[in-house]
Design a protein around this motif. Structure first.
Motif: not given
Length: 272
Positions: A6-28
């Protein structure tokens, strides 16, 4: 072991979200920073330069481009919803071989890339005086989105109970009146789905707009941003601010129709 998975699944989910949001963070980050700021050295800009948005707005003439985009998008979506809802209702309720054949041909047309039709469309647009015209662009974009929208409406309407429509016909309504007064108000979830899924493509359309909206006075937001990028390609701060301005209306529409969009997808919108 279960807790570890369960912890590994949450960690993977957080990683996917971070990768997805990184370009938007750079843009802002870039949109609020000055030319001297470097994202590699600091997590936040030294000063919040909201002036970047004002400069991007004025230099790219985004006010006029935004109004053009709003006019074309609202008109195209209105035409699309009316035609797609009527077509989806006919495909779902009229049982005949000809009807199914027409519906299948329409569905097959979704496999044809829109860019292939550019030359014949350009010839047609010239003959009807549709170059540099808002109304012609509305009809063009609505027609391009029509097959998939009919497919969505057909699947949704097919899953609906016909008893209410039959009761309206018994009470004296015509078929069209029963559809417009009884059935169409029940199509809010799938209509929201069509507005979001097709509206984003209409709003961001560039491939056809660059051919058919040649006059700068008729440029939509994607065309204005493209011209702005070509002119100020070295100024990343203004480019990022311009990109956020172009992105904001799409995000706002999704927020407004989010609940209906999810409901439409989960209530038969993609069933067939």
């Amino acid at each position: 072991m279960k807790a570890f998975r369960k912890s590994g699944a949450y960690a993977g989910l957080v990683l996917i979200i971070a990768v997805f949001l990184l370009p938007f963070y750079i843009m802002f980050y870039l949109s609020l920073s000055g030319p001297a700021d470097s994202i590699a050295q600091e997590w936040f800009p030294r000063a919040m330069l909201f002036q970047n948005f004002a400069d991007a707005w004025s230099k790219a003439d985004m006010g006029r481009a935004l109004m053009n985009s709003l006019m074309i998008s609202i008109g195209a979506i209105a035409v699309l919803i009316f035609c797609a809802a009527c077509g989806g209702y006919a495909a779902a309720r009229v049982r005949s071989r000809l009807n199914r054949a027409v519906f299948h041909v329409m569905v097959l047309s979704m496999m044809v890339p829109g860019i292939i039709n550019t030359v014949p469309l350009y010839i047609i647009m010239r003959k009807i005086n549709g170059i540099n015209s808002h109304w012609a662009m509305m009809l063009l974009l609505a027609c391009q989105c029509l097959p998939f929208s009919v497919f969505l409406y057909e699947g949704f309407i097919r899953s609906m109970n016909q008893s209410v429509e039959e009761a309206a016909v018994i009470d004296g309504c015509t078929k069209f009146s029963a559809f417009w007064r009884v059935t169409f108000p029940l199509l809010k979830p799938i209509t929201a789905t069509v507005v979001i899924m097709q509206g984003v493509g209409i709003w961001n359309n560039y491939a056809q707009a660059v051919f058919f909206l040649q006059n700068q006075n008729y440029h939509t937001l994607p065309l204005a941003i493209s011209t702005f990028f070509q002119t100020y390609g070295a100024d990343y701060n203004l480019l990022a601010a311009g990109a956020i301005i172009g992105l904001a209306p799409v995000v706002l529409v999704f927020i407004l129709f989010q609940k209906q969009f999810v409901k439409g997808l989960s209530s038969g919108a993609v069933k067939g």
